[in-house]
Design a protein around this motif. Structure first.
Motif, short mmCIF file in Angstrom:
data_model
loop_
_atom_site.label_atom_id
_atom_site.label_comp_id
_atom_site.label_asym_id
_atom_site.label_seq_id
_atom_site.Cartn_x
_atom_site.Cartn_y
_atom_site.Cartn_z
N LEU A 57 -12.77 8.91 -29.91
CA LEU A 57 -12.28 7.53 -29.28
C LEU A 57 -11.23 7.04 -29.65
O LEU A 57 -10.39 6.45 -28.57
CB LEU A 57 -13.44 6.49 -29.33
N HIS A 58 -10.84 6.98 -30.87
CA HIS A 58 -9.84 6.64 -31.49
C HIS A 58 -8.45 7.22 -30.71
O HIS A 58 -7.43 6.98 -30.29
CB HIS A 58 -9.44 6.85 -32.99
N LEU A 59 -8.61 8.76 -30.56
CA LEU A 59 -7.68 9.46 -29.83
C LEU A 59 -7.41 8.96 -28.46
O LEU A 59 -6.32 9.04 -28.15
CB LEU A 59 -7.77 10.95 -30.01
N ARG A 60 -8.50 8.72 -27.73
CA ARG A 60 -8.49 8.46 -26.38
C ARG A 60 -7.76 7.11 -26.26
O ARG A 60 -6.86 6.74 -25.31
CB ARG A 60 -9.91 8.63 -25.81
N ARG A 61 -8.11 6.32 -27.30
CA ARG A 61 -7.43 4.92 -27.19
C ARG A 61 -5.84 5.16 -27.34
O ARG A 61 -5.26 4.46 -26.65
CB ARG A 61 -8.17 4.09 -28.22
N ASP A 62 -5.83 5.89 -28.33
CA ASP A 62 -4.12 6.18 -28.41
C ASP A 62 -3.52 6.53 -27.26
O ASP A 62 -2.31 6.25 -26.98
CB ASP A 62 -3.89 6.67 -29.78
N HIS A 63 -4.07 7.64 -26.77
CA HIS A 63 -3.43 8.23 -25.52
C HIS A 63 -3.13 6.89 -24.44
O HIS A 63 -2.21 7.07 -23.95
CB HIS A 63 -4.28 9.30 -24.75
N THR A 64 -4.20 6.20 -24.25
CA THR A 64 -4.27 5.09 -23.30
C THR A 64 -3.01 4.27 -23.94
O THR A 64 -2.30 3.64 -23.00
CB THR A 64 -5.38 4.51 -23.27
N TYR A 65 -2.90 3.90 -24.96
CA TYR A 65 -2.07 3.25 -25.46
C TYR A 65 -0.65 3.46 -25.04
O TYR A 65 0.69 2.89 -24.56
CB TYR A 65 -1.99 2.98 -27.01
N ALA A 66 -0.40 4.83 -25.31
CA ALA A 66 0.81 5.80 -25.05
C ALA A 66 1.47 5.77 -23.87
O ALA A 66 2.36 5.58 -23.21
CB ALA A 66 0.63 7.05 -25.61
N LEU A 67 0.13 5.73 -22.78
CA LEU A 67 0.45 5.69 -21.23
C LEU A 67 1.05 4.06 -21.34
O LEU A 67 1.79 3.91 -20.30
CB LEU A 67 -0.78 5.81 -20.65
N LYS A 70 -5.16 -1.06 -18.88
CA LYS A 70 -5.59 -1.99 -20.18
C LYS A 70 -7.14 -1.87 -19.79
O LYS A 70 -7.98 -1.83 -20.89
CB LYS A 70 -4.97 -3.33 -19.91
N SER A 71 -7.70 -1.97 -18.52
CA SER A 71 -9.17 -1.95 -18.66
C SER A 71 -9.88 -0.64 -19.15
O SER A 71 -10.90 -0.88 -19.81
CB SER A 71 -9.64 -2.25 -17.19
N VAL A 129 8.55 -3.96 -27.79
CA VAL A 129 8.45 -5.16 -26.64
C VAL A 129 7.29 -5.96 -27.31
O VAL A 129 6.49 -5.32 -27.92
CB VAL A 129 8.24 -4.98 -25.38
N ALA A 130 7.35 -7.21 -27.20
CA ALA A 130 6.15 -8.06 -27.42
C ALA A 130 5.47 -8.34 -26.32
O ALA A 130 5.80 -8.93 -25.13
CB ALA A 130 6.65 -9.46 -27.84
N THR A 131 4.30 -7.51 -26.53
CA THR A 131 3.24 -7.50 -25.45
C THR A 131 1.83 -7.86 -25.64
O THR A 131 1.54 -7.95 -26.97
CB THR A 131 3.20 -6.03 -24.62
N GLY A 132 1.02 -7.91 -24.85
CA GLY A 132 -0.51 -8.40 -25.06
C GLY A 132 -1.29 -7.13 -26.02
O GLY A 132 -1.98 -7.85 -26.61
N HIS A 133 -0.81 -5.82 -25.73
CA HIS A 133 -1.67 -4.95 -26.46
C HIS A 133 -1.78 -5.27 -28.00
O HIS A 133 -2.72 -4.60 -28.61
CB HIS A 133 -1.68 -3.52 -26.15
N GLN A 134 -0.86 -5.67 -28.44
CA GLN A 134 -0.80 -5.76 -29.85
C GLN A 134 -2.16 -6.68 -30.50
O GLN A 134 -2.63 -6.34 -31.32
CB GLN A 134 0.26 -6.83 -30.46
N ASP A 135 -2.41 -7.74 -29.91
CA ASP A 135 -3.61 -8.51 -29.96
C ASP A 135 -4.81 -7.70 -30.12
O ASP A 135 -5.52 -7.80 -31.12
CB ASP A 135 -3.85 -9.72 -28.89
N GLU A 136 -4.99 -6.66 -29.30
CA GLU A 136 -5.96 -5.78 -29.33
C GLU A 136 -6.14 -5.03 -30.75
O GLU A 136 -7.02 -4.88 -31.24
CB GLU A 136 -6.00 -4.98 -28.08
#
Lengths: 166, 653
Positions: free
Chosen positions: A39-49, A75-76, A116-123
Motif C-alpha cells: 500500500l505504501h508503494l502504491r501510495r508513493d506511485h500515486t504521489y509521483a503521478l 487524489k481520490s 511547490v506548496a500543495t495540498g498533499h503535504q497535509d496528507e
C-alpha cells in the motif's frame, strides 16, 4: 568418472529440492506487513503521478481545468489508499523500520516543500502523525521503542521525559 | 564428458517440470514448503544448466573434437576470445546459451525482494519454468549440443572469418540476453491473468524487465547493423533479411507496449491490449528462433528431420501460448474493462493508440513480407519473395508517421486538448519545420522522401526541446535555480519520462542517418588502372597500386592502396583487402572513411592478374551514416536513464 559425476549432480539436485520438506517449518511471515508495504508503494506511485501532473501544469502542458480534473482523480485514488492503510489491523513493525519510514516521509515532505506548496503535504503530515501516534514513543538517547508507561529506557537506561506532541 | 552435459540438461528438464508444477500447486493450495521446494528446484535448474554451459566451454577451450559441435565451430588455431564466442556461433550452442540466460533470469526473479507483485511470483515462476522446459526439450531432442562423433577429428572447422569481429563478441550474447529477458514480462502477464490481479501490480513488477529487454534488443539490432556495415562485402546496414526482421518485430511490439503501458498506469485503459502486446512480443522472440533455425524465407533449406522436429516443437509451443492466453483473457474479461473512456480524438490517449497501431502495422508488414516466400510456396507451389524495396516503401511512411506522433504526443496534454493549447504548442515547431523545408528546396533538394523526412524530424526535435525548455523554465521559476542547474535536475527528477525523451532524440538522430543514407547514397564499380581515379558524388578515388603479402593463417593477402580526394585536396587513405583463408575461402574486407557528413566505403572486387596494374573497386558514398551509430548511443543513454533505479519511495513508473 562420468557415472560418478552424473550421480553426484543428481543427488545434489534431489537434496536441494527435497530439503524444505525435512526442515522445521518456520512461522509464515505475517501477511499484513507485506500488504502494508505494498500500500505504501502504491501510495508513493500515486504521489509521483501527482508530482508529474503538477509539473506538467506548471510548465503549461496542461490547462487549469484538465489539471484540476486529473488532480481530483489521482487524489481520490491516494485517499482510498491512505484509508486502506489506516484500515489495516494493528501491527507493530520493529522500531528501526518505523524510524526509517518516518525519516523517509520527512525527506519527502522536504522535497515537496522545495517543489511547490500543495495540498498533499497535509496528507503526508497526517500519515506521519498517525504512525507516530500508533507506535508510541522512542528513547531520545538510543532511539529504542518504548511502551507508553515506561519511565526509563530498557535499552540504555536513559530517563524518559514526557512526550511532546509531534 | 559430453554425457555429463547431457545428463545435466536432462536433470534440468526434470527439475524445471517439477518446479513448474510445484509452483503452480503450491500457489494454488498456499503451501509455503512446497513453494520453497519449487524455488530450490528452479535454482537447481540454473545450477544444472550452468554445469552444461561450463562443460561446453571447457570442451571448446580444450578442443574436445569428439563433440560434434566443438569440431564444427572451433579449431586449434582460434584465439581464446573466439573459442569462447564459439559457444554461440552455432544454433545448438546459442540455444544452450539462451536456456542458461533464462535460468539465470529466473533465479533473479525469485531471489529479488519485492513489495509489489509478490503474490504473482509463484505463478510467474511456473510459467518461466514451462518455457525453460520447452528450451530444454529442444536441447535434448533436435538441437543437442553434446552429440558426439564416432571418431575424433584431428582438427575442427574454424568459424566463418566474417564472424571474427568485435560484433561476434557482442551481438549474439546481447541478442540472447534480450530474448531471454522477454520471457519475464510474459510470465508476469500470464501470472496476472491466472491470479486475476490485473491492476498495476504486474506492470510495476515488470517495468524494469520490459524496458531492459527493449533496450538490450535495440542495442543488439544497432550492433548487428553496424557489424554488417563494416564487415560484410555489401555496404548496407539493414537488408530486411528474415533474421534481422525476426529481431525487429518483437522490438517494435515492445516499443508499442512501453507506450501503451503509460495509458494503463495513468488512465486505467488498454489493459487487454497491454497483456496481448507482451504475449505477442514474447511469441515473436520464440518465432524468431523458428525463423533462424529453419531458414524460413531465406531460401529453400534442405528439410532435415531435425529442422522438421524443431519447427513442430516451436509451433506447438506457440500454439499453446496463444490458446492459453486467449482462454485466460476470456475468463478474466470482466476484470479487464477499461476504467475510463477516451475523451477526445485529439488527446494523448488517441495519439498513444495511433502510435500502437502504426507500430503493430509495421510489425504486420514485416511479418507478412518475411513469411510470404514460405506461405506462397505452401499454397501455390512457387515462392514469391519481396525485396528490401517493398519493406522500405511500406515501412518508411509508417515509421515517419510514428516519429511524427512522438512529436505530437509530446505537446498534447492528457485528456482533451484545448484549441489554445494546440496552437500555442504547435506553432513554433511547425514554423521551424516549414522554414527547413523551404530552405532545403531552395538549396536544390528535390527528393520527396527527404523533403518530407528532414522537416518532420526537425518538427519533432523542436517539440522535445520546447518541452524541455518549458519544464526547465518552470522548475527554475519555482525553485530559484538557474537554467543550467534546473535542466539536469529536471531530467533526474523524472527519469522514466525524460529518459524516454532522450530515447526519442536518439531515434530522431538515427532516423536522420537512415533518411540521408537511403535517399542520397551513390555507388560505382569500375576497373581502374594504377594512378587513375574514379569519381563518386564529389569524391575522387585514386587507385595507387596493390601490395601482396601473407600471414600464418592466410595464404595470400592483397591490399589495394586508395587515396581519396575532395575538390583536389587529399582527405584520406583507404586499404581494402582480399585474402584467402585455407579453411574458409576468399574473404573481402572493406575499408571505410567515416565523417559526420558522409562515409566513403571501398572494397577490392578483383584485379588484373597479368600485371597487377589495374583493379576493380566498388565505391559507395553513404551520407550521414555515422549519425545512425550516434543515434544508437543516444538511445542507449536515454534507456539507461529510464532504467536507472529510483529511490524506492518516489518511484513513478
Amino acid at each position: 568418472m562420468t557415472i560418478v559425476a552424473a550421480i553426484l549432480i543428481t543427488a545434489a539436485t534431489f537434496v536441494a529440492v527435497t530439503f524444505p520438506f525435512f526442515r522445521h517449518r518456520r512461522a509464515p511471515a505475517p501477511p499484513n506487513r507485506s500488504s502494508l508495504q505494498e500500500l505504501h508503494l502504491r501510495r508513493d506511485h500515486t504521489y509521483a503521478l501527482l508530482k508529474e501532473l503538477e509539473s506538467d501544469y506548471q510548465s503549461g502542458t496542461l490547462s487549469k481545468e484538465e489539471y484540476k480534473k486529473l488532480e481530483a482523480q489521482y487524489k481520490s485514488k491516494a485517499v482510498t489508499i491512505l484509508q486502506e492503510i489506516d484500515g489495516l489491523p494493528e501491527e507493530r513493525p520493529p522500531a528501526k523500520d518505523i524510524q526509517d519510514d518516518i525519516e523517509k516521509r520527512i525527506q519527502k515532505i522536504r522535497q515537496k516543500k522545495r517543489l511547490v506548496a500543495t495540498g498533499h503535504q497535509d496528507e503526508i503530515e497526517k500519515a506521519v502523525g498517525a504512525i507516530r501516534q500508533k507506535n508510541g514513543r522512542f528513547c531520545h538517547q538510543c532511539g529504542a521503542e518504548q511502551t507508553p508507561d515506561s519511565r526509563f529506557c530498557p535499552e540504555c537506561g536513559a530517563r524518559l521525559t514526557v512526550r511532546r506532541k509531534p | 564428458m559430453a554425457d555429463i552435459g547431457y545428463v545435466a540438461l536432462l536433470l534440468g528438464l526434470i527439475a524445471a517440470a517439477y518446479a513448474a508444477a510445484a509452483f503452480a500447486f503450491g500457489a494454488w493450495k498456499m503451501q509455503p514448503t512446497l513453494l520453497e521446494s519449487a524455488r530450490n528446484s528452479l535454482l537447481a535448474v540454473c545450477g544444472l544448466i550452468t554445469v552444461a554451459v561450463g562443460i561446453m566451454l571447457y570442451a571448446l577451450l580444450t578442443h574436445q573434437f569428439q563433440i560434434e559441435y566443438v569440431a564444427q565451430y572451433s579449431s586449434t588455431d582460434m584465439p581464446l576470445v573466439y573459442l569462447i564466442t564459439s559457444l554461440w556461433a552455432g544454433s545448438e550452442g546459442s540455444l544452450l546459451f539462451w536456456a542458461w540466460l533464462l535460468s539465470v533470469f529466473a533465479a533473479i526473479v525469485v531471489l529479488t525482494p519485492r513489495t509489489i507483485g509478490k503474490e504473482l511470483v509463484p505463478a510467474a515462476a511456473s510459467v518461466i519454468m514451462l518455457t525453460q522446459g520447452f528450451l530444454l526439450i529442444l536441447l535434448l531432442s533436435a538441437s543437442n549440443p553434446f552429440t558426439t562423433l564416432t571418431y575424433t577429428p584431428l582438427e575442427g572447422n574454424s568459424i566463418n572469418p566474417l564472424l571474427e569481429n568485435i560484433g561476434m563478441v557482442l551481438h549474439p550474447p546481447i541478442h540472447f540476453i534480450s530474448y531471454a529477458a522477454f520471457t519475464i514480462p510474459f510470465a508476469f502477464a500470464i501470472a496476472a491473468l491466472i491470479k486475476g490481479k490485473l491492476g498495476d501490480e504486474w506492470l510495476i513488477a515488470i517495468r524494469r524487465w520490459a524496458l531492459f529487454a527493449w533496450l538490450v534488443l535495440g542495442v543488439s539490432l544497432i550492433i548487428g547493423a553496424w557489424w554488417a556495415y563494416v564487415e560484410l562485402d555489401w555496404g548496407g546496414y539493414w537488408g530486411w533479411d528474415p533474421v534481422e526482421n525476426a529481431g525487429l518485430m518483437p522490438w517494435l511490439v515492445i516499443t508499442a507496449f512501453l507506450h501503451s503501458v503509460k495509458m494503463q498506469r495513468r488512465r486505467g485503459m488498454f489493459k487487454v491490449w497491454n497483456l496481448l502486446l507482451i504475449v505477442l512480443a514474447f511469441s515473436l522472440t520464440v518465432f524468431g528462433t523458428f525463423i533462424n533455425r529453419t531458414g524460413i524465407g531465406q531460401h529453400s533449406f534442405p528439410e532435415s528431420p531435425e529442422t522438421i522436429l524443431i519447427s513442430n516443437l516451436v509451433l506447438s509451443f506457440l500454439a499453446i501460448v496463444l490458446v492459453a492466453t486467449i482462454v485466460l483473457v476470456f475468463f478474466r474479461r470482466h476484470q479487464l474493462r477499461s476504467e475510463t473512456e477516451m475523451d477526445s480524438l485529439i488527446s494523448r490517449e488517441s495519439t498513444f493508440l495511433l502510435n500502437n497501431l502504426l507500430l503493430l502495422g509495421a510489425t504486420l508488414v514485416i511479418f507478412v513480407g518475411t513469411m510470404l516466400p514460405t506461405i506462397s510456396e505452401r499454397l501455390m507451389g512457387s515462392a514469391i519473395s519481396v525485396g528490401p524495396a517493398f519493406f522500405n516503401s511500406v515501412n518508411a511512411p509508417l515509421f515517419l508517421a510514428t516519429i511524427l506522433l512522438a512529436g505530437v504526443c509530446t505537446v498534447i496534454g492528457w485528456r482533451k486538448a484545448s484549441n489554445s493549447n494546440l496552437i500555442r504548442s504547435f506553432l513554433r515547431p511547425l514554423i521551424a519545420a516549414a522554414v527547413l523545408g523551404v530552405l532545403l528546396f531552395a538549396l536544390g533538394m528535390r527528393e520527396v522522401p527527404a523533403l518530407v523526412a528532414f522537416p518532420l524530424l526537425l518538427f519533432v526535435l523542436f517539440t522535445i526541446f520546447a518541452e524541455w525548455f518549458r519544464g526547465t523554465q518552470s522548475r527554475s521559476r519555482i525553485k530559484n535555480e538557474n537554467y543550467l542547474i534546473a535542466f539536469p535536475r529536471l531530467i533526474w527528477s523524472n527519469k522514466p519520462r525524460y529518459g524516454g525523451y532522450i530515447v526519442h532524440l536518439g531515434i530522431l538522430i538515427l532516423a536522420m542517418g537512415v533518411a540521408g543514407s537511403s535517399v542520397y547514397d551513390s555507388e560505382a564499380t569500375a576497373n581502374i588502372a594504377q594512378g587513375e581515379s574514379l569519381t563518386v558524388s564529389g569524391y575522387d578515388i585514386q587507385f595507387n597500386g596493390l601490395t601482396f603479402s601473407s600471414a600464418p593463417d592466410r595464404e595470400w593477402i592483397v591490399t589495394a592502396d586508395v587515396t581519396i580526394y575532395k575538390d583536389g585536396k587529399e582527405v584520406g587513405n583507404l586499404t581494402p583487402q582480399k585474402w584467402l583463408e585455407p579453411t574458409y575461402g576468399v574473404v573481402t574486407e572493406s575499408s571505410i572513411r567515416s565523417t559526420l557528413l558522409d562515409d566513403v566505403w571501398v572494397t577490392l572486387q578483383s584485379w588484373d592478374e597479368t600485371d597487377n596494374a589495374a583493379a576493380t573497386l566498388r565505391v559507395l558514398v553513404n551520407p550521414l551514416v555515422l549519425w545512425i551509430w550516434i543515434g544508437g548511443v543516444v538511445v542507449l543513454l536515454g534507456g539507461l536513464i529510464a532504467l536507472w533505479p529510483e529511490r524506492r519511495a518516489l518511484a513513478a513508473g
